[in-house]
Design a protein around this motif. Structure first.
Motif, mmCIF file in Angstrom:
data_model
loop_
_atom_site.group_PDB
_atom_site.id
_atom_site.type_symbol
_atom_site.label_atom_id
_atom_site.label_comp_id
_atom_site.label_asym_id
_atom_site.label_seq_id
_atom_site.Cartn_x
_atom_site.Cartn_y
_atom_site.Cartn_z
ATOM 1 N N GLY A 32 -17.647 -23.321 31.088
ATOM 2 C CA GLY A 32 -17.310 -24.752 31.284
ATOM 3 C C GLY A 32 -15.813 -24.926 31.505
ATOM 4 O O GLY A 32 -15.391 -26.208 31.640
ATOM 5 N N THR A 33 -15.234 -23.925 31.468
ATOM 6 C CA THR A 33 -13.911 -24.170 31.875
ATOM 7 C C THR A 33 -13.396 -23.717 33.502
ATOM 8 O O THR A 33 -14.114 -22.833 34.019
ATOM 9 C CB THR A 33 -12.958 -23.227 31.184
ATOM 10 N N SER A 34 -12.604 -24.462 34.008
ATOM 11 C CA SER A 34 -12.090 -24.345 35.475
ATOM 12 C C SER A 34 -10.713 -24.066 35.418
ATOM 13 O O SER A 34 -10.115 -24.704 35.058
ATOM 14 C CB SER A 34 -12.570 -25.531 36.336
ATOM 15 N N VAL A 35 -10.418 -22.932 36.075
ATOM 16 C CA VAL A 35 -8.935 -22.521 36.232
ATOM 17 C C VAL A 35 -8.409 -22.347 37.667
ATOM 18 O O VAL A 35 -9.166 -22.185 38.597
ATOM 19 C CB VAL A 35 -8.761 -21.239 35.583
ATOM 20 N N ALA A 48 -2.813 -27.843 30.459
ATOM 21 C CA ALA A 48 -4.235 -27.779 29.876
ATOM 22 C C ALA A 48 -4.614 -29.114 30.337
ATOM 23 O O ALA A 48 -3.779 -30.193 29.744
ATOM 24 C CB ALA A 48 -4.376 -27.572 28.360
ATOM 25 N N VAL A 49 -5.652 -29.524 31.064
ATOM 26 C CA VAL A 49 -6.258 -30.852 31.341
ATOM 27 C C VAL A 49 -7.401 -30.897 30.285
ATOM 28 O O VAL A 49 -8.666 -30.120 30.679
ATOM 29 C CB VAL A 49 -6.289 -30.983 32.759
ATOM 30 N N ILE A 50 -7.512 -31.706 29.584
ATOM 31 C CA ILE A 50 -8.710 -31.753 28.404
ATOM 32 C C ILE A 50 -9.044 -33.795 28.535
ATOM 33 O O ILE A 50 -8.316 -34.373 28.122
ATOM 34 C CB ILE A 50 -8.201 -31.570 26.970
ATOM 35 N N THR A 51 -10.298 -33.700 29.250
ATOM 36 C CA THR A 51 -10.752 -34.927 29.163
ATOM 37 C C THR A 51 -12.257 -35.309 28.484
ATOM 38 O O THR A 51 -12.673 -34.172 28.021
ATOM 39 C CB THR A 51 -11.207 -35.600 30.908
ATOM 40 N N GLU A 68 -6.329 -29.335 39.955
ATOM 41 C CA GLU A 68 -6.130 -27.788 40.532
ATOM 42 C C GLU A 68 -5.440 -27.910 41.817
ATOM 43 O O GLU A 68 -4.475 -26.893 42.141
ATOM 44 C CB GLU A 68 -7.628 -27.434 40.921
ATOM 45 N N ALA A 69 -5.699 -28.894 42.853
ATOM 46 C CA ALA A 69 -4.757 -29.009 43.853
ATOM 47 C C ALA A 69 -3.042 -29.117 43.789
ATOM 48 O O ALA A 69 -2.380 -28.343 44.174
ATOM 49 C CB ALA A 69 -5.115 -29.980 44.682
ATOM 50 N N ALA A 70 -2.757 -29.772 42.559
ATOM 51 C CA ALA A 70 -1.520 -29.952 42.119
ATOM 52 C C ALA A 70 -0.953 -28.620 41.835
ATOM 53 O O ALA A 70 0.187 -27.947 42.054
ATOM 54 C CB ALA A 70 -1.344 -30.799 41.303
ATOM 55 N N LYS A 77 -0.543 -22.658 36.572
ATOM 56 C CA LYS A 77 -1.652 -22.488 36.181
ATOM 57 C C LYS A 77 -2.322 -23.603 35.516
ATOM 58 O O LYS A 77 -1.805 -24.135 34.606
ATOM 59 C CB LYS A 77 -1.850 -21.368 35.229
ATOM 60 N N VAL A 78 -3.586 -24.094 35.872
ATOM 61 C CA VAL A 78 -4.103 -25.307 35.628
ATOM 62 C C VAL A 78 -5.614 -25.067 34.882
ATOM 63 O O VAL A 78 -6.281 -24.390 35.596
ATOM 64 C CB VAL A 78 -4.269 -26.566 36.501
ATOM 65 N N THR A 79 -5.599 -25.383 33.626
ATOM 66 C CA THR A 79 -7.119 -25.187 33.068
ATOM 67 C C THR A 79 -7.733 -26.613 32.649
ATOM 68 O O THR A 79 -7.235 -27.471 32.182
ATOM 69 C CB THR A 79 -6.999 -24.259 31.900
ATOM 70 N N TYR A 80 -8.949 -26.787 33.522
ATOM 71 C CA TYR A 80 -9.690 -28.081 33.106
ATOM 72 C C TYR A 80 -10.894 -27.764 32.286
ATOM 73 O O TYR A 80 -11.664 -26.930 32.327
ATOM 74 C CB TYR A 80 -10.066 -28.694 34.437
ATOM 75 N N GLN A 81 -10.957 -28.761 31.168
ATOM 76 C CA GLN A 81 -11.951 -28.687 30.228
ATOM 77 C C GLN A 81 -12.411 -30.051 29.938
ATOM 78 O O GLN A 81 -11.417 -31.208 29.505
ATOM 79 C CB GLN A 81 -11.907 -27.900 28.949
#
Length: 326
Positions: A32-35, A48-51, A68-70, A77-81
């Motif tokens: 469930g995590t996108s890096v 960390a991006v947490i929504t 992620e583009a930014a 390094k950007v992690t989205y959850q």
């Protein structure tokens, strides 16, 4: 310093023209995590991006794409959850703090549930940017800025446009219980419609049930001649068609189905908060804060909307949506 400033300025302008979290040990992210891989290492930081968006939600997928583009742009390094449960969202923030990220981006649909975790991050010296929801609590919690749209202003704009279309009794469909932003949207529409606004609670995770509830309401009250949905689901479109209603439909936010329905004349317009920017801009702001101690907004939110997608510009937006940026 002059060269650094020039480089940052060019980078930001380039980003706008086109419109995280890891401890750095190379560990594989959990399910469930996108890096977003860092371009040339982690010189741009780890964020960390947490929504509160559920995995696979089309709206939040665009936010993730922007973040992620930014990250790729700045070598960060950007992690989205995302998790719709406020308690679990708070745990994800706590985890990011424990991993000593360089910044946290968080949406606050339920600010009170996240207050302790957000203020803990700030107390630990980790800059926080809030997005999408919770603008009125962002400064109180210590965030350096908020990126999103004023939900009340957006609702007012929707109410004005629906009034111009002759809507006198509006059904405002709320799809997430406890989301303060959705209440503000309905409140804004109520202020400008000049007619009656009734709210209807549905569960967006069960589209069949949502369609059934909207259809039942329209059939039981034929005086309802307008429907405003607050997310890009098309359940209301199907409910209007199946129920034989002549109610005019408008919505918040975009999806491919919504754009197609606007082009087909089934939806009048979509209120567009340009959510790609809600991913891109926070990473940009955190990168600038890390590299140059810049803050943006002067204590006020940075607005990404509202804009409006209508039949006149839907085809252009559809092309952009294919690339995952709208």
């Amino acid at each position: 310093m002059r060269r650094v400033t020039r480089l940052i300025t060019v980078t930001v302008l380039g980003a706008l023209a086109l419109s995280g979290c890891s401890g750095g040990d190379g560990a594989t992210p959990s399910a469930g995590t996108s890096v977003s891989p860092a371009a040339g290492g982690q010189g741009g930081g780890a964020y960390a991006v947490i929504t509160h968006g559920a995995p696979g939600d089309s709206f939040w997928d665009v936010v993730k794409n922007g973040a992620e583009a930014a990250g790729r742009q700045y070598g960060a390094k950007v992690t989205y959850q995302g998790d719709g449960d406020p308690a679990k969202q708070a745990q994800l923030i706590d985890q990011a703090v424990s991993e000593k990220v360089d910044g946290v981006v968080v949406s606050m649909a339920n600010p009170d549930a996240l207050k302790e975790s957000v203020t803990t991050a700030v107390a630990a010296g980790i800059p926080v940017v809030t997005i999408n929801s919770g603008a009125d609590r962002s400064k109180e919690f210590g965030a350096i800025t908020h990126v999103g749209q004023s939900e009340e202003v957006a609702g007012r704009g929707a109410g004005e446009k629906l009034r111009a279309e002759g809507v006198t009794k509006l059904l405002c469909v709320i799809h997430e219980a406890g989301n303060v932003g959705l209440d503000q949207r309905c409140g804004g529409a109520t202020a400008t419609l000049g007619g009656t606004v009734e709210r209807l609670q549905v569960d967006v995770s069960n589209l069949a049930d949502a369609t059934s509830k909207i259809k039942a309401k329209l059939q039981s009250d034929r005086s309802v001649n307008g429907v405003l949905t607050l997310n890009p689901a098309v359940a209301a479109r199907d409910a209007i068609a199946d129920g034989g209603s002549k109610a005019k439909l408008a919505t918040f936010d975009l999806s491919a189905d919504v754009v197609d329905a606007i082009e087909a004349g089934e939806i009048l317009f979509a209120v567009d908060q340009q959510q790609y920017l809600q991913g891109w801009l926070p990473i940009t702001f955190l990168y600038l804060y890390k590299s140059n101690l810049n803050t943006v907004g002067g204590g006020l939110p940075v607005n990404t909307g509202p804009g409006f997608v209508t039949k006149e510009n839907a085809a252009q937006v559809a092309k952009l949506a294919q690339g995952g940026t709208r």
